[in-house]
Design a protein around this motif. Sequence first.
Motif, PDB file in Angstrom:
ATOM      1  N   LEU A 169     -10.384   1.272   2.123  1.00  0.00           N
ATOM      2  CA  LEU A 169      -9.654   0.305   0.661  1.00  0.00           C
ATOM      3  C   LEU A 169     -11.414   1.150  -0.593  1.00  0.00           C
ATOM      4  N   ARG A 170     -12.480   2.284  -0.015  1.00  0.00           N
ATOM      5  CA  ARG A 170     -12.685   2.147  -1.049  1.00  0.00           C
ATOM      6  C   ARG A 170     -13.007   4.120  -1.955  1.00  0.00           C
TER       7      ARG A 170
ATOM      8  N   HIS B 246      -9.991  -5.049  -1.943  1.00  0.00           N
ATOM      9  CA  HIS B 246     -11.327  -4.230  -1.839  1.00  0.00           C
ATOM     10  C   HIS B 246     -11.731  -5.497  -2.113  1.00  0.00           C
TER      11      HIS B 246
ATOM     12  N   ARG C 100      -2.046   2.111  -6.165  1.00  0.00           N
ATOM     13  CA  ARG C 100      -3.223   1.795  -6.255  1.00  0.00           C
ATOM     14  C   ARG C 100      -3.847   0.772  -6.358  1.00  0.00           C
TER      15      ARG C 100
ATOM     16  N   GLU D   5      -5.350  -1.226  -2.554  1.00  0.00           N
ATOM     17  CA  GLU D   5      -6.742  -0.757  -3.082  1.00  0.00           C
ATOM     18  C   GLU D   5      -7.634  -1.640  -4.126  1.00  0.00           C
TER      19      GLU D   5
ATOM     20  N   ASN E 263      -9.918   6.511  -0.254  1.00  0.00           N
ATOM     21  CA  ASN E 263      -9.048   6.964   0.819  1.00  0.00           C
ATOM     22  C   ASN E 263      -7.857   8.054   0.144  1.00  0.00           C
TER      23      ASN E 263
ATOM     24  N   SER F 113      -7.435   7.597  -4.216  1.00  0.00           N
ATOM     25  CA  SER F 113      -8.707   8.035  -4.732  1.00  0.00           C
ATOM     26  C   SER F 113      -7.996   9.463  -4.886  1.00  0.00           C
TER      27      SER F 113
ATOM     28  N   GLY G  22       0.694  -1.577  -0.290  1.00  0.00           N
ATOM     29  CA  GLY G  22       0.001   0.110  -0.010  1.00  0.00           C
ATOM     30  C   GLY G  22       0.865   0.930  -0.210  1.00  0.00           C
TER      31      GLY G  22
END
Length: 229
Positions: A147-148, A179, A172, A175, A150, A153, A79
């Motif tokens: 995850l969705r 996810h 990315r 994620e 963050n 994003s 990550g």
Amino acid sequence: NIVSSAPARPRDREPKLGRFGGSAQQHLHTMAATLLEGLAFFGLAPAAAPKPVSRPTSAILPVQLVVTPLGLGLPKLRGYHSSVLVGDLEYSFDGVGIVKNHGPASHARFRMRAQGVTIPLGVHHVDLAAFEAELGAIFRPGMYDLLRMNCNSFSDCAAWYLTGQRLPKKYRQAETLAHSADKYTHVVRAVTNGNYKPNPRANSYKHAAALEALSRARPAAPLPGPPLR
């Protein structure tokens, strides 16, 4: 709302992992380490009292992405924490919403900050007031989801709005994988001992729709930057 914040002290300890059996145990624990490090940071409000950060609302400024790896991991399961630098102002996204700092202060909390990279996106005419309003309407306080919705994003959307460029996909990937694992097998919640729980306030967020909305809101003729490598 945009929150101005002072940097906090680095974290010294590795997050504790739960146990998960099966042939993919090593890969899942790597993913869990990444997720837990993110939870430890982004689940908290800024550690120091906010300090006012101000700049002229419109200027010609360099735009950069700053990316720091989180913990140990395989390349496709690692990550990353990312933020956007507009001149010397950093914009990042966490549990309190969009946070504004002097310099890349949000990266100071991570042990691997020395291995971070800066990606120049060129020099652009930036209307900071418009930028903060457009991104703030999407990335609101309390909507952060590990995850969705963050920091990556946000950085991807911010870079797109400011420069027409994107956060490279390799930053990315975790994620996307995490996810999918959580959606179909609940692996993520198992290996983190239930510490990760989807944020219902992020249910309405769709990344592609956010990018499309920002495309319509972008300045008509931004000064171009160099292509991503």
